[in-house]
Design an enzyme around this catalytic site. Sequence first.
Site, PDB file in Angstrom:
ATOM      1  N   HIS A 207       0.820  -1.213   0.143  1.00  0.00           N
ATOM      2  CA  HIS A 207       0.005   0.010  -0.004  1.00  0.00           C
ATOM      3  C   HIS A 207       0.974   1.110  -0.019  1.00  0.00           C
ATOM      4  O   HIS A 207       1.633   1.271  -0.895  1.00  0.00           O
ATOM      5  CB  HIS A 207      -0.876  -0.013   1.277  1.00  0.00           C
ATOM      6  CG  HIS A 207      -2.071   0.991   1.461  1.00  0.00           C
ATOM      7  ND1 HIS A 207      -2.353   1.727   0.252  1.00  0.00           N
ATOM      8  CD2 HIS A 207      -3.013   1.260   2.290  1.00  0.00           C
ATOM      9  CE1 HIS A 207      -3.396   2.553   0.509  1.00  0.00           C
ATOM     10  NE2 HIS A 207      -3.682   2.203   1.832  1.00  0.00           N
TER      11      HIS A 207
ATOM     12  N   HIS B  68      -1.611  -1.586 -11.024  1.00  0.00           N
ATOM     13  CA  HIS B  68      -2.392  -1.135  -9.685  1.00  0.00           C
ATOM     14  C   HIS B  68      -3.540  -2.066  -9.908  1.00  0.00           C
ATOM     15  O   HIS B  68      -4.263  -2.117 -11.103  1.00  0.00           O
ATOM     16  CB  HIS B  68      -2.867   0.372  -9.975  1.00  0.00           C
ATOM     17  CG  HIS B  68      -3.399   0.921  -8.543  1.00  0.00           C
ATOM     18  ND1 HIS B  68      -4.828   0.706  -8.513  1.00  0.00           N
ATOM     19  CD2 HIS B  68      -3.008   1.935  -7.911  1.00  0.00           C
ATOM     20  CE1 HIS B  68      -5.118   1.472  -7.339  1.00  0.00           C
ATOM     21  NE2 HIS B  68      -4.100   2.137  -6.815  1.00  0.00           N
TER      22      HIS B  68
ATOM     23  N   ASP C 125       2.915   5.814  -7.019  1.00  0.00           N
ATOM     24  CA  ASP C 125       4.160   6.071  -6.304  1.00  0.00           C
ATOM     25  C   ASP C 125       5.434   6.228  -7.103  1.00  0.00           C
ATOM     26  O   ASP C 125       6.300   6.742  -6.704  1.00  0.00           O
ATOM     27  CB  ASP C 125       4.415   4.471  -5.723  1.00  0.00           C
ATOM     28  CG  ASP C 125       3.174   4.137  -4.838  1.00  0.00           C
ATOM     29  OD1 ASP C 125       2.929   4.892  -3.904  1.00  0.00           O
ATOM     30  OD2 ASP C 125       2.439   3.086  -4.935  1.00  0.00           O
TER      31      ASP C 125
END
Lengths: 376, 376
Positions: free
Chosen positions: B220, B259, B313
Amino acid sequence: MATYAKGLEGVIAAETKLSFIDGEKGVLEYIGIPIGELASKSTFEETVFFLWNGRLPKKAELADFTSQIRQRYDLHPAMEAMLTSLPKTAEPMHAVRTLVSALGLHDPKPDAIDLPSVREKALTIFAVVPTILASFHRHRTGQPMVKPDKNLPLAENFLYMLNGKRPTPTMARAFDVCMILHADHGFNNSTFTARCIASTESDIYSAVTGAIGSLRGPLHGGANEGVMKMLNQIPTVADAEKFIVDKLNKKDKIPGFGHRVYKAYDPRAAHLKSLAEQLARDTGNLALFEKSTAIEAVMNREKAAKGIYPNVDFYSATTYHCIGLPLDMFTPAFVIARAGGWSAHVLEQLGNNRLFRPDVDYTGPHAVSYTPIESR
Amino acid sequence: MATYAKGLEGVIAAETKLSFIDGEKGVLEYIGIPIGELASKSTFEETVFFLWNGRLPKKAELADFTSQIRQRYDLHPAMEAMLTSLPKTAEPMHAVRTLVSALGLHDPKPDAIDLPSVREKALTIFAVVPTILASFHRHRTGQPMVKPDKNLPLAENFLYMLNGKRPTPTMARAFDVCMILHADHGFNNSTFTARCIASTESDIYSAVTGAIGSLRGPLHGGANEGVMKMLNQIPTVADAEKFIVDKLNKKDKIPGFGHRVYKAYDPRAAHLKSLAEQLARDTGNLALFEKSTAIEAVMNREKAAKGIYPNVDFYSATTYHCIGLPLDMFTPAFVIARAGGWSAHVLEQLGNNRLFRPDVDYTGPHAVSYTPIESR
């Protein structure tokens, strides 16, 4: 239009080999063994070994497991310093949530999620939660802390540290049985929360801290305090009937009755009822027990046809009161028990992990323009 | 035989009006406004007001909201004392989880869940998380703490408290935009965890504490640190191709790519990419940015057909590095942003609550007898 089950009711979220509930028949099994057998024949430590290992321990294994737990009863000095710095007005659930989180600060490898490391950390959390709770209670009441007695089982040692004297054998056994009955219960909210957090490959301190926060809620572990508050509102056994009928007429919920899963008698409540009766006799609290059975009789008449029966919280209240737990230590006592089950579930989750990441039904607008602040 | 979606993938868990994701088209909207509009035109404080209120603020409302946040920048002295007592070796995520939990100890009514009370508590948590993080970083690095500057916006003030000097306007704006981009994202694991905990009618400290524990996980929020570690392993831009191909040949995952929800380009990554480029130029880190684009080019060639693109990210890593965040403050920075979204979801959950309590598929044995210890 999307459909969904609110609160995920009836939605299967994962597989487990830990506990089985048949809500229609009133059955609860831990890894196949009916809860009644464990409550009458096992101990809390043995039950937790069973949940963590999937089998009952041999004699030497149980001795080793017990010894490993007892070695971990003591609080790290820095944890003790943090504990004694907490405001005395703080609620025990907020304190234990904070202090379990703080355990991660003193672990040189807090994030390790290989199963042997997680088991080590689980042992520490399990062993030290009673010390945290008892020590915080001593701190807030201005009493000197009581060092853990490593000759005592975990549940009995908690009562010893809390009160500064050993409980009677009846009390110690009753509390141990309470811990067995509360150790695990399918995908209750706190267990599900612990597994959700663990599924990000986060650490077990995070998972158990989150679970404690969940258990605090009045719709979950906080419910047993609600039962005691209700019992305290009813002056005598003779007042129970009217009190309950009045509440039902106002469509109020009766604390300690009904459960999302059980449409039959909660098998844990059956055991707690007999424990509560014995303890109430032993401790001069028979009137409290009789208030409870009077409430149950009214509810049985009014609501049993709808599948509303006493749940685990109902006779826990009398049991904990007779053992001498302060009201706001009822839910924390649940933490001691469930720490065993949460850790079992974290281990199970990590053994076959998949990140929990559900979908959501978006019901808002689309493609809205940003209005500049002058034009709003 | 029971069937279920592992990790609740594709299972709708609730309704929301907060954020909408179209993973196929690469769309993210907050209450209908495309994330790109907010990133280019809004501020973090305004976006959080928007999420909490369902509409953009008028000028006076935004001024009031901002002022209420800034009034809450300071840490309670007892919180500061706890913070400076933490071991300097502790990881920031464990520290912020513990300290947000500790906020509940100093609140005279920590358990209030009426919406006005929850909003007050949410404001405090939101305002004080940057102070906790920056102060802990100063503490662990042996530097004096920097008092918050109440003339600065929340994101900029965090960088000021962290480094002891004001960031450049480009850095301040870039970090503010990062906070907007990270504020909310459907039922990601930490948001779902926060709602699960809140659904027991537990308090918002418990909900946010649990969410921080979830965000810590490498699957996460922890993923942005993985990207930076990878970038650090690649000596020069010229080495990126071989590094990635080797990893792909070994079937390793590439941090920052793919994702669960997006099968197209993550719209947040597109914005972060242009921020990262500008900051990399400004701060002499162009080689780092070029390593990132080289990785993206290889991944585009090898994996885009499978719907694997950079996620939020990937370019966060370069952005945060150029802003001067230490590696282990990347995920904590995510906490600052998501605290806004988590609180919006807790408020939404409490506005139409139903306890999360899913079912489970029990795959273990039944009706097993308890074997006495001597016979095992």
